[in-house]
Write an enzyme that holds these catalytic residues in place. Structure first.
Site, PDB file in Angstrom:
ATOM      1  N   ASP A  81       0.809  -1.212   0.000  1.00 59.16           N
ATOM      2  CA  ASP A  81       0.000   0.000   0.000  1.00 59.16           C
ATOM      3  C   ASP A  81       0.849   1.272   0.000  1.00 59.16           C
ATOM      4  O   ASP A  81       0.429   2.301  -0.509  1.00 59.16           O
ATOM      5  CB  ASP A  81      -0.938   0.014   1.213  1.00 59.16           C
ATOM      6  CG  ASP A  81      -2.172  -0.846   0.986  1.00 59.16           C
ATOM      7  OD1 ASP A  81      -2.092  -1.790   0.180  1.00 59.16           O
ATOM      8  OD2 ASP A  81      -3.207  -0.582   1.619  1.00 59.16           O
ATOM      9  N   CYS A 122       1.922  -8.430   3.732  1.00 59.91           N
ATOM     10  CA  CYS A 122       1.241  -7.142   3.623  1.00 59.91           C
ATOM     11  C   CYS A 122      -0.269  -7.299   3.389  1.00 59.91           C
ATOM     12  O   CYS A 122      -0.786  -8.405   3.231  1.00 59.91           O
ATOM     13  CB  CYS A 122       1.876  -6.316   2.512  1.00 59.91           C
ATOM     14  SG  CYS A 122       1.550  -4.549   2.604  1.00 59.91           S
ATOM     15  N   ASP A 123      -0.955  -6.146   3.343  1.00 64.95           N
ATOM     16  CA  ASP A 123      -2.418  -6.084   3.452  1.00 64.95           C
ATOM     17  C   ASP A 123      -3.186  -7.060   2.559  1.00 64.95           C
ATOM     18  O   ASP A 123      -4.155  -7.680   2.993  1.00 64.95           O
ATOM     19  CB  ASP A 123      -2.907  -4.672   3.110  1.00 64.95           C
ATOM     20  CG  ASP A 123      -2.432  -3.626   4.090  1.00 64.95           C
ATOM     21  OD1 ASP A 123      -1.518  -3.928   4.873  1.00 64.95           O
ATOM     22  OD2 ASP A 123      -2.961  -2.513   4.069  1.00 64.95           O
ATOM     23  N   LYS A 124      -2.807  -7.152   1.293  1.00 66.47           N
ATOM     24  CA  LYS A 124      -3.627  -7.915   0.338  1.00 66.47           C
ATOM     25  C   LYS A 124      -3.215  -9.366   0.224  1.00 66.47           C
ATOM     26  O   LYS A 124      -3.931 -10.165  -0.383  1.00 66.47           O
ATOM     27  CB  LYS A 124      -3.570  -7.256  -1.055  1.00 66.47           C
ATOM     28  CG  LYS A 124      -3.963  -5.783  -1.067  1.00 66.47           C
ATOM     29  CD  LYS A 124      -5.330  -5.542  -0.475  1.00 66.47           C
ATOM     30  CE  LYS A 124      -5.686  -4.066  -0.401  1.00 66.47           C
ATOM     31  NZ  LYS A 124      -4.904  -3.314   0.601  1.00 66.47           N
ATOM     32  N   CYS A 194       3.439  -3.219   8.664  1.00 64.95           N
ATOM     33  CA  CYS A 194       3.328  -2.047   9.528  1.00 64.95           C
ATOM     34  C   CYS A 194       2.939  -2.455  10.940  1.00 64.95           C
ATOM     35  O   CYS A 194       2.039  -3.272  11.143  1.00 64.95           O
ATOM     36  CB  CYS A 194       2.273  -1.091   8.988  1.00 64.95           C
ATOM     37  SG  CYS A 194       2.603  -0.491   7.331  1.00 64.95           S
ATOM     38  N   SER A 470      -7.886   4.335   4.395  1.00 61.51           N
ATOM     39  CA  SER A 470      -6.895   3.510   5.072  1.00 61.51           C
ATOM     40  C   SER A 470      -7.429   2.942   6.379  1.00 61.51           C
ATOM     41  O   SER A 470      -8.269   3.548   7.051  1.00 61.51           O
ATOM     42  CB  SER A 470      -5.647   4.347   5.347  1.00 61.51           C
ATOM     43  OG  SER A 470      -4.769   3.682   6.230  1.00 61.51           O
TER      44      SER A 470
END
Length: 578
Positions: A81, A122-124, A194, A470
């Protein structure tokens, strides 16, 4: 052990071709009939999130070989992101989730491998791995690969999320931030996702609550002894799943999805987990409306942890207090503890070994941080298909906001509206036409929200959009992912300046106070012809993506929730007099 689909007839054309390929790679002849496990490595040198995954893959290969199976590492795209959002206003981010799913299908299904162990970062990547597990229905374990060591954890001034917010503020106000580069240099002190309970760590916790990660896997410091222990236990778990032929659709059920919903409500997870969990359910063949589950269960699921950005606690403190396992133990009286997990038993079995909540970092059901839902799903005449708001708990702000609409076509127009004075206190900014098909790819509006904060308007101007924001955002009256989107002729597409919008978090309503007959007489929204899609992947996405009510999947695997979305659209069309 059940028969292995990877063992093709040894003298068939394909069987001989495989032998030739694999023997040339140094694989012993006696290993060719062993279970073949895909190590799904979503690795990239573009971001710190993925910097350690190759090392994890190498350790897993050794572990799996020692357990008597044959590992094959495969690669997928790896969106970040903070990095791959630079092109086309961040519209590659959500489509990349589904590209990962297709990458996995092409490699694993094409080669007829027997199982998967997925390195989620990560996010996805985590939602994509869970979607692929549901779609292919092969034995699968998800490995949360940990969060980065941050500057805040070292007593310094910022982590990457704080730097991002400060940079956004500086961009809007024009005020110099002399030490911003120094803060950025100190923000990330190691690999991993993160720090904080934004989308990545939320999805790691969700994977454990769903039963698709080993107990005690999330959240975890990247490259820590606990992470390596989780990696090795995951290798043993996938081998046991293959031996017992336990598949994702045995684990991902209506009951486990509801467990995951409660976990997200209890930890104040990212709003992005709603669409991702809906997509996982659809790919797993379930007929469950995740949006409605968040709306229903939110009333009876208290907040048990208050981790940044929801509250003051660091994710390190949450992990040290027992993490997801301890929080789930606290939630167990309102969970379905009979659901199977990749650990070989039930969720209740897994939680027997979990630490008890300390009552401070992780609370108990009878003494929570708050009882208002941190994730609020709204419905109403402006969002018949649903919309989502993220709020801090306890929530110091107003629970209702009613004001005139100011309509914008993208976030840049809306930001300019702040400076020009077009947006004033009491207004509702409406950013429309940036949904999954309108953008295409689901446009980001976080920069506008940060601009409101920078100008001191965060609590006096509301936002309603069919785009997304976000997982860091949880202040002010911000409502996103309105469905049906404007490009699908949802009511958002027919709204005009000065129409009155009513947002009521107490009742879970999002309404447009316009006479239905007047609204029906207005022309439908048409996306601008000059949208920059590049003529490639995003154009394909626009043609294939399903609505957010289906999780924005590219193919409706389950008639249930997707059929309901289609029915809602038909009802909306009828109400509009078409």
């Amino acid at each position: 052990m059940p028969a292995l689909r990877s063992n093709l007839p040894p003298t068939s054309a394909l069987g001989i071709a495989r032998r030739a390929q694999w023997r040339s790679l140094g694989i012993a002849a006696e290993d060719l009939t062993k279970p073949k496990i895909a190590i799904v490595n979503t690795s990239s040198e573009l971001a710190a999130c993925y910097a350690h995954l190759d090392e994890i893959a190498d350790v897993l290969k050794d572990e799996l070989r020692a357990l008597g199976v044959l590992p094959f590492e495969i690669r997928t795209t790896a969106p970040s992101d903070f990095v791959t959002s630079a092109g086309r206003a961040g519209r590659y981010i959500l489509p990349s989730r589904d590209l990962i799913v297709d990458d996995i299908e092409a490699a694993v299904e094409g080669a007829q491998l027997d199982a998967m162990i997925c390195l989620s970062s990560c996010d996805k990547t985590t939602p994509a791995h869970l979607m692929a597990a549901g779609r292919l229905n092969l034995p699968t374990v998800v490995v949360p690969c940990g969060y980065q060591h941050s500057g805040l954890a070292e007593g310094r001034e910022a982590d990457v999320e704080e730097v991002f917010l400060l940079a956004a503020k500086a961009a809007v106000t024009g005020e110099p931030v002399d030490d911003l580069e120094e803060l950025a240099d100190d923000a990330i002190l190691g690999p991993g996702v993160c720090a904080g309970m934004a989308t990545a760590n939320s999805m790691h916790v969700l994977a454990e609550a769903l039963g698709m990660a080993v107990a005690g896997a999330a959240p975890v410091r990247a490259n820590s002894p606990r992470m390596w222990d989780s990696v090795r236990r995951s290798a043993a778990a996938i081998v046991a799943l293959v031996e017992r032929d336990v598949r994702p659709r045995d684990i991902i059920t209506d009951g486990s999805v509801r467990n995951a919903v409660r976990a997200m409500l209890a930890v104040g997870g990212s709003i992005n987990t709603i669409k991702h969990l809906q997509a996982i359910a659809v790919e797993s063949g379930l007929d469950i409306d995740v949006w409605d589950e968040f709306r229903t269960l939110g009333a009876s699921t208290p907040l048990l942890a208050s981790v940044r950005p929801n509250g003051p606690r660091l994710v390190e403190e949450f992990e040290d207090a027992g993490g997801a396992a301890t929080m789930l133990r606290s939630l167990l009286p309102i969970l379905d503890g009979t659901r199977l997990t990749v650990n070989g038993g039930t969720l209740a079995d897994d939680l027997l070994a979990a630490r008890k909540p300390d009552g401070d970092v992780i609370r108990t059901l009878d003494a929570p941080f708050g009882t208002d839902p941190a994730i609020a799903v709204l419905r109403g005449s402006l969002a018949p298909g649903g919309a989502v708001a993220k709020r801090p708990v306890p929530d110091p702000g107003p629970r209702r906001f009613t004001g005139p609409a100011r309509v914008f076509g993208n976030r840049e127009e809306a930001i300019a509206g702040i400076s020009s004075g077009r947006l004033r206190e009491g207004d509702v900014a409406v950013i429309r036409g940036i949904g999954v098909t309108g953008a295409p790819g689901l446009g980001l509006t976080s920069a506008f929200i940060f601009a409101l904060h920078a100008r001191g308007l965060a609590h006096s101007v509301a936002l309603v959009t069919d785009g997304q924001f976000s997982g860091l955002v949880n202040q002010g009256m911000t409502v996103g992912e309105v469905s049906p989107e404007a490009a699908a002729d949802g009511p958002l597409g027919r709204i005009r300046d000065d129409d009155v919008v009513d947002i009521d978090l107490e009742t879970g309503r999002l309404d447009l106070l316009v006479d239905p007959a007047e609204l029906a007489a207005r022309p439908r929204f048409v996306p601008p012809a000059d949208r920059d899609t590049g003529g490639g992947m995003l154009d394909q996405y626009e043609q294939l993506v399903q609505p957010l009510g289906c999780g924005a999947v590219l193919c409706a695997r389950s008639a249930g929730p997707c059929q309901r979305v289609a029915d809602d659209a038909s009802l909306e069309a009828s109400a509009a007099g078409r």
